[in-house]
Design an enzyme around this catalytic site. Structure first.
Site, PDB file in Angstrom:
ATOM      1  N   VAL A  77       0.952  -1.308  -0.006  1.00 23.23           N
ATOM      2  CA  VAL A  77       0.003   0.157  -0.025  1.00 23.23           C
ATOM      3  C   VAL A  77       0.904   1.110   0.082  1.00 23.23           C
ATOM      4  CG1 VAL A  77      -1.797   1.381   1.288  1.00 23.23           C
ATOM      5  CG2 VAL A  77      -1.649  -1.267   1.165  1.00 23.23           C
ATOM      6  N   CYS A  78       0.640   2.197  -0.890  1.00 17.88           N
ATOM      7  CA  CYS A  78       1.688   3.291  -1.072  1.00 17.88           C
ATOM      8  C   CYS A  78       1.413   4.246   0.243  1.00 17.88           C
ATOM      9  CB  CYS A  78       1.047   4.168  -2.060  1.00 17.88           C
ATOM     10  SG  CYS A  78       1.764   5.941  -2.217  1.00 17.88           S
ATOM     11  N   ILE A  79       2.421   4.627   0.776  1.00 16.84           N
ATOM     12  CA  ILE A  79       2.412   5.224   2.150  1.00 16.84           C
ATOM     13  C   ILE A  79       1.756   6.601   2.134  1.00 16.84           C
ATOM     14  CG2 ILE A  79       4.814   6.197   2.133  1.00 16.84           C
ATOM     15  CD1 ILE A  79       4.786   5.609   5.174  1.00 16.84           C
ATOM     16  N   ALA A  82      -1.746   6.524   1.235  1.00 17.64           N
ATOM     17  CA  ALA A  82      -2.602   5.946   2.639  1.00 17.64           C
ATOM     18  C   ALA A  82      -2.390   6.901   3.696  1.00 17.64           C
ATOM     19  CB  ALA A  82      -1.732   4.753   2.990  1.00 17.64           C
TER      20      ALA A  82
END
Lengths: 130, 134
Positions: A77-79, A82
């Site tokens: 998941v892209c930080i 996110a």
């Protein structure tokens, strides 16, 4: 063939996380390898463990979790995406002084570099979204 | 690590959705990986490069100045679809003047933006190893 998957759209709102799931499952069943699945934009919402879809509907988070467990998939998941949308793991919640975290088991939060690396390492990067 | 031809394809207006901003974030991060990078703008995506953007009225962060930094990140190939520009009554003068410095020619400033026809763009797309669509 070695695939990487990028998903850009939110679950339930848009079909892309469903189609990406079906593609990934079919690719694995056909003997292909999935290097990584990268959740970007609203697709980061797939990774919440707090979603409760109606019982007669599919549970997209759970579908990915089960597939990941079965095939040792790397679900990233892209930080940056996110954080904008309130998706936090335990370490990040602590670091940001938040009182809760919500990442589902089987997903990990990491940087956009993981997407670039996925593009470099795979034979094909497939993007699901508009 | 292998070098591949990466192209980021931008098709949406800069505001209204988050695609443009989150695409630019990937381009900047991706620059660190020393790949052969190019960026394309087509459809409403051409609006991303329009100069003089003012976002005060919509309460959004104006991220358009960041495009000027692409040259410093060695992103020097920016393709803009000529037909998409024409359909929106835009000309090259309406876009930011994006440049990069050529080390091999005593840091001469060169234009990053290249207007291309749809046929040319189709050919360039066909040459890529990795396409990221936003």
């Amino acid at each position: 063939m070695k695939f990487s998957i990028q998903i850009n759209e939110g679950p339930y709102q848009h079909q892309s996380s469903d189609t990406a799931y079906q593609f990934t499952k079919a690719a694995l069943e056909a003997g292909h390898e999935i290097f990584r699945v990268f959740f970007y934009h609203d697709a980061v919402n797939v990774a919440t463990r707090l979603a409760i879809p109606p019982q007669d509907d599919r549970n997209i988070t759970k579908l990915w979790q089960e597939l990941a467990e079965q095939h040792k998939l790397d679900l990233v998941v892209c930080i940056a995406a996110a954080q904008r949308r309130g998706l936090l793991d335990e370490a990040e919640a602590k670091r940001q002084g938040k009182d809760a975290n919500n990442i589902a088991t089987g997903f990990r939060i990491s940087g956009l570099g993981q997407l670039i690396e996925a593009g470099i390492q795979a034979d094909r990067l497939i993007v699901f979204g508009d | 690590m292998a070098t591949k031809k990466f192209m980021y394809v931008n098709r949406k207006a800069p505001y209204g959705t988050v695609y443009a901003l989150e695409s630019l974030e990937v381009v900047l991060i991706g620059a660190a990986f020393e790949q052969d990078v190019s960026v394309a703008f087509m459809d409403d995506g051409v609006y991303q490069l329009v100069k003089g953007q003012k976002t005060d009225g919509i309460g959004m962060k104006n991220f358009s100045p960041t495009y000027a930094a692409l040259g410093d990140y060695e992103v020097t190939k920016i393709y803009v679809d000529k037909d998409s520009m024409k359909e929106r009554n835009l000309s090259l003068d309406d876009l930011q003047h994006l440049v990069w410095e050529d080390e091999d020619e005593d840091y001469a400033e060169k234009n990053s933006i290249k207007l291309v026809s749809r046929d040319e763009l189709a050919k360039i797309l066909d040459e890529q190893d990795v396409l990221l669509n936003f």
